[in-house]
Design a protein around this motif. Sequence first.
Motif, short mmCIF file in Angstrom:
data_model
loop_
_atom_site.label_atom_id
_atom_site.label_comp_id
_atom_site.label_asym_id
_atom_site.label_seq_id
_atom_site.Cartn_x
_atom_site.Cartn_y
_atom_site.Cartn_z
N HIS A 168 -34.12 -37.15 1.52
CA HIS A 168 -33.17 -38.19 1.92
C HIS A 168 -33.69 -39.60 1.61
O HIS A 168 -33.15 -40.58 2.12
CB HIS A 168 -32.86 -38.08 3.41
CG HIS A 168 -32.25 -36.78 3.78
ND1 HIS A 168 -30.98 -36.43 3.46
CD2 HIS A 168 -32.77 -35.70 4.43
CE1 HIS A 168 -30.71 -35.22 3.89
NE2 HIS A 168 -31.80 -34.75 4.48
N ARG A 197 -28.43 -31.22 -2.69
CA ARG A 197 -28.61 -30.14 -1.71
C ARG A 197 -27.24 -29.63 -1.28
O ARG A 197 -26.32 -30.42 -1.13
CB ARG A 197 -29.37 -30.65 -0.49
CG ARG A 197 -30.76 -31.12 -0.83
CD ARG A 197 -31.45 -31.57 0.41
NE ARG A 197 -32.47 -30.55 0.67
CZ ARG A 197 -33.21 -30.50 1.74
NH1 ARG A 197 -33.06 -31.39 2.69
NH2 ARG A 197 -34.11 -29.57 1.88
N ALA A 221 -26.66 -28.08 1.63
CA ALA A 221 -26.52 -28.18 3.08
C ALA A 221 -26.18 -29.60 3.55
O ALA A 221 -25.44 -29.78 4.50
CB ALA A 221 -27.79 -27.71 3.77
N ASP A 222 -26.73 -30.62 2.90
CA ASP A 222 -26.51 -31.99 3.35
C ASP A 222 -26.45 -32.93 2.16
O ASP A 222 -26.26 -32.51 1.03
CB ASP A 222 -27.58 -32.42 4.36
CG ASP A 222 -28.99 -32.22 3.83
OD1 ASP A 222 -29.16 -32.06 2.61
OD2 ASP A 222 -29.93 -32.22 4.64
N ASP A 223 -26.61 -34.21 2.40
CA ASP A 223 -26.42 -35.21 1.35
C ASP A 223 -27.71 -35.61 0.63
O ASP A 223 -27.73 -36.59 -0.08
CB ASP A 223 -25.74 -36.45 1.92
CG ASP A 223 -26.55 -37.09 3.03
OD1 ASP A 223 -27.50 -36.46 3.52
OD2 ASP A 223 -26.24 -38.23 3.39
#
Length: 121
Positions: free
Chosen positions: A77, A97, A99-101
Amino acid sequence: MNDKLTLDEFDALAEIGAGQKKGKPSARVSRNAKRLSGLKYAAFRKDGTMELTEKGMQTLFIKRCIDGLRALSVDPHARTDAGVITFLSKKGHIAPRSADDGYDVTQRGLETLADIDANSP
């Protein structure tokens, strides 16, 4: 000719790229002006200030890409500018990713970092 730049020279390039204020240049820029202009990373304007050349702009961008790749290898991140993310994604060094940013560094990105580290003094 050895084009390897020191951290001080990279910092001077960044200062030049940010634009000099009117008046006397910083000590860092003054200290590195001759070498940076000799290597064609920066050029003197008619008014005596310096500006980045195309080679200087490319060099700073490559440094930002390497720094961004290193940061993403530690923290998915990490803040990285959009131009660097776009470049690293197109070259296959990072992948978004699911799953997330954040971004994961790919095997190719890890190999690139290993190669850079192996060839650094």
